[in-house]
Design a protein around this motif. Structure first.
Motif: not given
Lengths: 267, 256
Positions: A201-208, B75-85, B97-99, B102-103
């Motif tokens: 979750r901290q790393a934003g890696a919690n999705f399907d 390609l990596y993903c991260c937690r962010s409230y910003l939508y910018d890749v 790419v921000p979560d 993706i969501k």
């Protein structure tokens, strides 16, 4: 909680071997002891606490029942006798931070987003991680770094060069100390899944579409021998610094003979 | 391929930045201190790499083919409230790419952004992003404050101009003009507000764009001052630039 060596009976087995190696080389210097002593006299806990009363709120059984209950459970699991002050502060990142010194105790500040987004097990892992930092005396090193940063800011023209030297010195220890704190998070939460899901979750890696197995298989090069200031600056700018390598390290530890020997009945 | 959509200001400022001796020193430092490898280590240790069968990976690969990249970027993903890749790294480009994207984003928008970031790497935007990051973090090591500020201002102007090129790439990649216009505002406005917008030659946002440009002198002055301090693009400018580009390709026979 005072950060005495026997703050928890688990402390000796929590320390990651790589941290042990690197910590010792840092602490061999006489200057370190002198600075740590000076730091202890500044009463960092009191300073941070007074700041927190302005920007955050203290956690008690009445103000934040869920967090407080989880906190008590974490202390029981880690067999810590004393509790330290707990605060909640506004913040988007799913993190917590500890402050203080061995001399006047510690306090933990949890970001408000954690209360909204984390379940009880993940909260336990988060708090366990911070207590792990306290038990392993990491806070002293961190406060030392922050204080040195403040001190050298006043040196005209040379401050960044001095900072560069100081941070470079601690750079490898920074990642290894996270490995140690994650071990405490595992004991505190009672499950590997809790720590892994928190880190995800901290790393934003919690999705399907992304499994734990994917993360365990992800290739991560070894920590550079001389990572230096650039590495430290990067690590500060990433909210879940080292999350993937930490998941890999912790999983390896939990699956090891050493872990099974120490915890024959998983707890 | 690059020349088809790269904004002239992006190209001109890139040339100017690389002409600076200070930037050349920064590039030497990247090689001397192996900063690229440290960057790669930190990202791979901290962020999850997206599996190849994830839609974001597939779209990035599609973009890599479309814009002629030799290698697929990491390609990596991260937690962010910003939508910018975003992209960074020097020799080894990395895409993050921000979560939230993706969501929350629909497939068409995610596809457009992933393909556009491939174009951004094709234009080597990641290199200047990396250099700017270094400059911002190590400016205290440069003993001439005015020189640092001057080069930072150039970088900030470039940050805005490179966004025009990326918007153009989004349009070319998707072939969907209303979607490309919506992309500029997506993540900047709440979705509940954005869902009421129309995107066409006279869409909902056009009135605001007209108001913005009706004070041209003030805009020019504010742009100059603003460039010294920050790098965020102004939405009306991006909107206007994309509309101009769209008109130019219509004149040439339309989108392929």
């Amino acid at each position: 909680m005072t950060s005495k060596k026997n703050g928890s009976p688990y402390t000796p087995i929590l320390i990651h071997p790589l941290e042990q190696e690197n910590k010792l080389s840092i602490q061999k210097t006489g200057a370190y002891d002198a600075l740590a002593k000076l730091l202890g006299s500044i009463r960092l806990k009191a300073v941070t606490k007074s700041h927190m009363t302005l920007t955050g709120y203290p956690v008690t059984a009445k103000t934040e029942t869920r967090l407080y209950t989880v906190y008590r459970q974490v202390l029981r699991r880690l067999q810590c006798e004393q509790e330290c002050d707990l605060f909640v502060d506004f913040g988007y990142e799913l993190t917590a931070k500890s402050f203080g010194s061995a001399k006047d105790g510690h306090l933990i500040v949890v970001n408000s987003a954690c209360l909204e987004e984390l379940n009880d097990q993940q909260l336990a892992a988060l708090l366990g991680h911070e207590i792990g930092h306290i038990l392993a005396d990491h806070i002293q090193n961190r406060e030392l770094l922050d204080s040195l940063d403040l001190l050298v800011n006043g040196i005209p023209f040379a401050s960044d060069i001095v900072k560069k030297m100081i941070w470079s010195y601690f750079s490898r220890w920074i990642i290894f100390s996270e490995y140690t704190a994650d071990r405490a998070a595992r004991i505190a939460s009672g499950s590997l899944d809790a720590v892994v899901s928190l880190l995800r979750r901290q790393a934003g890696a919690n999705f399907d579409g992304l499994s734990n197995q994917d993360l365990l298989k992800q290739s991560v090069p070894p920590v550079p021998e001389t990572p230096g200031i650039f590495f430290v600056l990067l690590s500060q700018s990433l909210p879940a610094f080292g999350a993937v390598s930490r998941i890999q390290e912790l999983t390896a530890w939990v699956r090891s003979e050493e872990f099974r020997r120490q915890f024959p009945v998983s707890q | 391929m690059q020349g088809d959509f790269r904004h002239p200001t992006d190209q001109a400022l890139t040339d100017k930045i690389y002409g600076s001796p200070l930037v050349q020193k920064g590039i030497n430092k990247i090689f001397e201190e192996h900063l690229d490898q440290i960057n790669e280590y930190t990202y791979s240790a901290s962020y999850a790499r997206l599996p190849k069968d994830h839609p974001a990976s597939k779209y990035l690969e599609e973009g890599a083919r479309r814009f002629g990249l030799d290698n697929m970027p990491l390609l990596y993903c991260c937690r962010s409230y910003l939508y910018d890749v975003t992209c960074s790294g020097y020799q080894t480009p990395l895409v993050v790419v921000p979560d939230v994207l993706i969501k929350n984003a629909d497939e068409a928008l995610l596809r457009g952004r992933m393909m556009a970031i491939a174009a951004s790497i094709r234009m080597e935007h990641h290199k200047l992003n990396f250099l700017l990051w270094l400059l911002e973090n190590f400016q205290g090591l440069i003993p001439i404050p005015f020189a640092t500020q001057a080069i930072k201002t150039l970088f900030y102007e470039w940050m805005r101009a490179q966004q025009y090129s990326v918007d153009r790439a989004f349009l070319l990649a998707t072939g969907d003009y209303p979607l490309a216009l919506k992309n500029i505002l997506y993540g900047e406005l709440p979705n509940g507000v954005l869902s009421h917008f129309t995107f066409s030659e006279e869409g909902t946002f056009d009135k605001q764009v007209k108001d913005f440009y009706s004070h041209q002198n003030a805009v020019d002055l504010a742009s100059s001052v603003y460039s010294v301090l920050q790098c965020e693009s102004w939405l009306p400018q991006r909107y206007q630039e994309l509309k101009r580009f769209h008109r130019s390709i219509i004149k040439k026979g339309g989108l392929m």
